[in-house]
Design a protein around this motif. Structure first.
Motif, PDB file in Angstrom:
ATOM      1  N   GLN A 234       0.860  -1.175   0.000  1.00 46.46           N
ATOM      2  CA  GLN A 234       0.000   0.000   0.000  1.00 46.46           C
ATOM      3  C   GLN A 234       0.902   1.233   0.000  1.00 46.46           C
ATOM      4  OE1 GLN A 234      -1.422  -0.839   4.330  1.00 46.46           O
ATOM      5  NE2 GLN A 234      -1.795   1.343   4.046  1.00 46.46           N
ATOM      6  N   GLY A 235       0.400   2.307  -0.541  1.00 47.05           N
ATOM      7  CA  GLY A 235       1.208   3.517  -0.592  1.00 47.05           C
ATOM      8  C   GLY A 235       0.724   4.453  -1.675  1.00 47.05           C
ATOM      9  N   PHE A 236       1.329   5.629  -1.728  1.00 47.58           N
ATOM     10  CA  PHE A 236       0.887   6.662  -2.655  1.00 47.58           C
ATOM     11  C   PHE A 236       1.076   6.274  -4.112  1.00 47.58           C
ATOM     12  CE2 PHE A 236       1.069  10.709   0.186  1.00 47.58           C
ATOM     13  CZ  PHE A 236       0.109  10.134   1.002  1.00 47.58           C
ATOM     14  N   TYR A 237       1.946   5.294  -4.403  1.00 49.87           N
ATOM     15  CA  TYR A 237       2.100   4.868  -5.788  1.00 49.87           C
ATOM     16  C   TYR A 237       0.759   4.361  -6.331  1.00 49.87           C
ATOM     17  CZ  TYR A 237       3.691   2.468  -9.991  1.00 49.87           C
ATOM     18  OH  TYR A 237       3.844   2.062 -11.291  1.00 49.87           O
ATOM     19  N   PHE A 238      -0.001   3.709  -5.463  1.00 44.72           N
ATOM     20  CA  PHE A 238      -1.285   3.150  -5.874  1.00 44.72           C
ATOM     21  C   PHE A 238      -2.432   4.116  -5.575  1.00 44.72           C
ATOM     22  CE2 PHE A 238       1.520  -0.313  -4.518  1.00 44.72           C
ATOM     23  CZ  PHE A 238       1.660  -0.980  -5.727  1.00 44.72           C
ATOM     24  N   ASP A 239      -2.489   4.596  -4.359  1.00 48.54           N
ATOM     25  CA  ASP A 239      -3.562   5.499  -3.951  1.00 48.54           C
ATOM     26  C   ASP A 239      -3.239   6.132  -2.615  1.00 48.54           C
ATOM     27  OD1 ASP A 239      -5.939   6.079  -5.475  1.00 48.54           O
ATOM     28  OD2 ASP A 239      -6.381   3.931  -5.475  1.00 48.54           O
ATOM     29  N   LYS A 240      -3.634   7.362  -2.464  1.00 52.64           N
ATOM     30  CA  LYS A 240      -3.612   8.001  -1.160  1.00 52.64           C
ATOM     31  C   LYS A 240      -4.838   7.510  -0.386  1.00 52.64           C
ATOM     32  CE  LYS A 240      -6.208  12.108  -2.653  1.00 52.64           C
ATOM     33  NZ  LYS A 240      -6.644  11.528  -3.941  1.00 52.64           N
ATOM     34  N   PRO A 241      -4.941   7.793   0.911  1.00 50.10           N
ATOM     35  CA  PRO A 241      -6.172   7.455   1.630  1.00 50.10           C
ATOM     36  C   PRO A 241      -7.358   8.175   0.983  1.00 50.10           C
ATOM     37  CG  PRO A 241      -4.412   7.938   3.174  1.00 50.10           C
ATOM     38  CD  PRO A 241      -3.893   8.305   1.818  1.00 50.10           C
ATOM     39  N   LEU A 242      -8.427   7.434   0.739  1.00 49.77           N
ATOM     40  CA  LEU A 242      -9.560   7.951  -0.029  1.00 49.77           C
ATOM     41  C   LEU A 242     -10.803   8.132   0.831  1.00 49.77           C
ATOM     42  CD1 LEU A 242      -9.238   5.496  -3.059  1.00 49.77           C
ATOM     43  CD2 LEU A 242      -8.443   7.873  -2.978  1.00 49.77           C
ATOM     44  N   PRO A 243     -11.575   9.195   0.572  1.00 50.00           N
ATOM     45  CA  PRO A 243     -12.885   9.306   1.222  1.00 50.00           C
ATOM     46  C   PRO A 243     -13.735   8.092   0.866  1.00 50.00           C
ATOM     47  CG  PRO A 243     -12.319  11.345   0.064  1.00 50.00           C
ATOM     48  CD  PRO A 243     -11.298  10.320  -0.339  1.00 50.00           C
ATOM     49  N   LYS A 244     -14.698   7.801   1.699  1.00 50.99           N
ATOM     50  CA  LYS A 244     -15.501   6.591   1.523  1.00 50.99           C
ATOM     51  C   LYS A 244     -16.095   6.471   0.119  1.00 50.99           C
ATOM     52  CE  LYS A 244     -19.271   6.534   3.879  1.00 50.99           C
ATOM     53  NZ  LYS A 244     -20.178   6.426   5.038  1.00 50.99           N
ATOM     54  N   ALA A 245     -16.663   7.544  -0.406  1.00 52.34           N
ATOM     55  CA  ALA A 245     -17.304   7.482  -1.723  1.00 52.34           C
ATOM     56  C   ALA A 245     -16.298   7.125  -2.820  1.00 52.34           C
ATOM     57  CB  ALA A 245     -17.982   8.816  -2.041  1.00 52.34           C
ATOM     58  N   GLU A 246     -15.102   7.699  -2.741  1.00 48.93           N
ATOM     59  CA  GLU A 246     -14.080   7.398  -3.749  1.00 48.93           C
ATOM     60  C   GLU A 246     -13.589   5.966  -3.622  1.00 48.93           C
ATOM     61  OE1 GLU A 246     -10.865  10.108  -4.498  1.00 48.93           O
ATOM     62  OE2 GLU A 246     -12.048  11.816  -3.793  1.00 48.93           O
ATOM     63  N   PHE A 247     -13.457   5.500  -2.394  1.00 52.94           N
ATOM     64  CA  PHE A 247     -13.018   4.123  -2.207  1.00 52.94           C
ATOM     65  C   PHE A 247     -14.056   3.149  -2.755  1.00 52.94           C
ATOM     66  CE2 PHE A 247     -12.794   0.193   0.369  1.00 52.94           C
ATOM     67  CZ  PHE A 247     -11.551  -0.244  -0.064  1.00 52.94           C
ATOM     68  N   GLU A 248     -15.317   3.459  -2.555  1.00 51.05           N
ATOM     69  CA  GLU A 248     -16.371   2.598  -3.089  1.00 51.05           C
ATOM     70  C   GLU A 248     -16.310   2.551  -4.611  1.00 51.05           C
ATOM     71  OE1 GLU A 248     -19.965   4.055  -1.363  1.00 51.05           O
ATOM     72  OE2 GLU A 248     -19.527   3.190   0.604  1.00 51.05           O
ATOM     73  N   GLU A 249     -15.936   3.659  -5.233  1.00 50.59           N
ATOM     74  CA  GLU A 249     -15.750   3.669  -6.690  1.00 50.59           C
ATOM     75  C   GLU A 249     -14.611   2.735  -7.088  1.00 50.59           C
ATOM     76  OE1 GLU A 249     -15.142   7.664  -7.943  1.00 50.59           O
ATOM     77  OE2 GLU A 249     -17.158   8.334  -7.405  1.00 50.59           O
ATOM     78  N   ARG A 250     -13.537   2.714  -6.277  1.00 50.52           N
ATOM     79  CA  ARG A 250     -12.419   1.807  -6.541  1.00 50.52           C
ATOM     80  C   ARG A 250     -12.890   0.343  -6.422  1.00 50.52           C
ATOM     81  NH1 ARG A 250     -10.310   6.141  -7.483  1.00 50.52           N
ATOM     82  NH2 ARG A 250      -8.181   6.781  -6.969  1.00 50.52           N
ATOM     83  N   LEU A 251     -13.733   0.079  -5.435  1.00 50.90           N
ATOM     84  CA  LEU A 251     -14.248  -1.275  -5.262  1.00 50.90           C
ATOM     85  C   LEU A 251     -15.013  -1.723  -6.503  1.00 50.90           C
ATOM     86  CD1 LEU A 251     -15.613  -1.369  -1.589  1.00 50.90           C
ATOM     87  CD2 LEU A 251     -13.670  -2.629  -2.485  1.00 50.90           C
ATOM     88  N   ILE A 252     -15.855  -0.834  -6.995  1.00 49.17           N
ATOM     89  CA  ILE A 252     -16.663  -1.163  -8.166  1.00 49.17           C
ATOM     90  C   ILE A 252     -15.778  -1.354  -9.391  1.00 49.17           C
ATOM     91  CG2 ILE A 252     -18.439  -0.309  -9.743  1.00 49.17           C
ATOM     92  CD1 ILE A 252     -19.685   1.109  -7.293  1.00 49.17           C
ATOM     93  N   ALA A 253     -14.820  -0.447  -9.560  1.00 48.02           N
ATOM     94  CA  ALA A 253     -13.909  -0.524 -10.726  1.00 48.02           C
ATOM     95  C   ALA A 253     -13.085  -1.806 -10.692  1.00 48.02           C
ATOM     96  CB  ALA A 253     -12.992   0.694 -10.753  1.00 48.02           C
ATOM     97  N   ALA A 254     -12.796  -2.281  -9.484  1.00 49.31           N
ATOM     98  CA  ALA A 254     -11.984  -3.496  -9.338  1.00 49.31           C
ATOM     99  C   ALA A 254     -12.823  -4.760  -9.430  1.00 49.31           C
ATOM    100  CB  ALA A 254     -11.233  -3.464  -8.008  1.00 49.31           C
ATOM    101  N   GLY A 255     -14.129  -4.578  -9.617  1.00 50.06           N
ATOM    102  CA  GLY A 255     -14.997  -5.739  -9.722  1.00 50.06           C
ATOM    103  C   GLY A 255     -15.500  -6.252  -8.400  1.00 50.06           C
ATOM    104  N   TRP A 256     -15.262  -5.463  -7.331  1.00 42.56           N
ATOM    105  CA  TRP A 256     -15.718  -5.882  -6.002  1.00 42.56           C
ATOM    106  C   TRP A 256     -17.080  -5.294  -5.652  1.00 42.56           C
ATOM    107  CZ3 TRP A 256     -13.343  -9.388  -2.932  1.00 42.56           C
ATOM    108  CH2 TRP A 256     -12.029  -9.729  -3.248  1.00 42.56           C
ATOM    109  N   GLY A 257     -17.577  -4.433  -6.497  1.00 38.70           N
ATOM    110  CA  GLY A 257     -18.784  -3.709  -6.122  1.00 38.70           C
ATOM    111  C   GLY A 257     -20.083  -4.441  -6.385  1.00 38.70           C
TER     112      GLY A 257
END
Length: 258
Positions: A234-257
């Motif tokens: 984990q680290g800034f290369y991949f993502d900074k800490p994200l607000p809940k809504a943005e993280f949920e978008e990452r979940l969906i984009a990754a196929g976890w949503g």
């Protein structure tokens, strides 16, 4: 009384603290595999940096109140994801060393998780290394109790405390988080640093414990981790800490949503 201590109770009541999620990535395919829950405080319309309030709260049991608040909000989010028919990833929640000595800590943690009917596999509790024998006994009880109930445990900032080797020999950890200080950087890319990192990873593997590197910021660091079979990061290369809504978008984009 410090101003932060003064306004803290109302801030908790008003839910001024928000959970930000920093993604964890599997280096084999760069897919999102989990997250760490990090605290952000929004007061009077502005975000207060963690370095301004965490050290103050750690001087008293206020930090314990905040830790339980964070765990509850994470469980609330996971329960909502599952209720909406979404898939979830494991989320790690940090607990301060101040909790050591609380005989009811294990039951408090379990009560929060079970209140929201969160499957235990989705929660990971991160604990830091301790500094006294008394702390170590408490830590052993908590870690063992969590693992017995199917909850993952991680030793945070592994390698920077005096008791590191004894810590992993005696306790049934699920994950070792390698402190960012062991990752070579552009100004510190030498054989000695890389050798220490290599042996820390090998030690975790030999103990049958998962290993994750935090603070990853460069392609070179990723290459070194992969070469040494550390496949979580984990680290800034991949993502900074994200607000809940943005993280949920990452979940969906990754196929976890869904």
């Amino acid at each position: 009384m410090n101003e932060i201590e003064k306004i803290f109770p109302n801030a908790i009541e008003n839910e001024e603290f928000q959970v930000y999620y920093q993604p964890k990535v599997d280096l084999r395919d760069y897919r999102l595999t989990g997250a760490e829950a990090l605290c952000r405080w929004f007061h009077n319309g502005e975000m207060m940096p963690p370095y301004k309030f965490i050290p103050v709260l750690e001087q008293s049991d206020a930090i314990c109140t905040l830790d339980f608040y964070m765990l509850e909000h994470v469980c609330r989010d996971i329960r909502r994801w599952l209720h909406e028919g979404k898939r979830a990833v494991r989320v790690s929640v940090n607990l301060s060393r101040r909790h050591m000595g609380n005989p009811n800590l294990l039951s408090y943690i379990l009560d929060i998780i079970n209140r929201y009917q969160v499957p235990h596999e989705f929660i990971e509790i991160e604990l830091t290394e301790t500094t006294t024998d008394v702390d170590f006994k408490d830590l052993r009880m908590v870690v063992g109790g969590l693992v017995d109930r199917g909850i993952h445990t991680a030793v945070d900032d592994f390698g920077i405390g005096y008791s590191s080797l004894n810590l992993i020999r005696e306790l049934p950890w699920s994950v070792l988080k390698i402190d960012r200080s062991f990752l070579p950087t552009e100004g510190n890319w030498n054989t000695q640093t890389a050798t220490v990192l290599k042996h820390l990873i090998a030690l975790a593997k030999s103990m049958g414990v998962d290993c994750i590197a935090e603070g990853v910021e460069t392609v070179e660091q990723i290459s070194l981790l992969k070469e040494n079979d550390c496949l979580l990061a984990q680290g800034f290369y991949f993502d900074k800490p994200l607000p809940k809504a943005e993280f949920e978008e990452r979940l969906i984009a990754a196929g976890w949503g869904q």
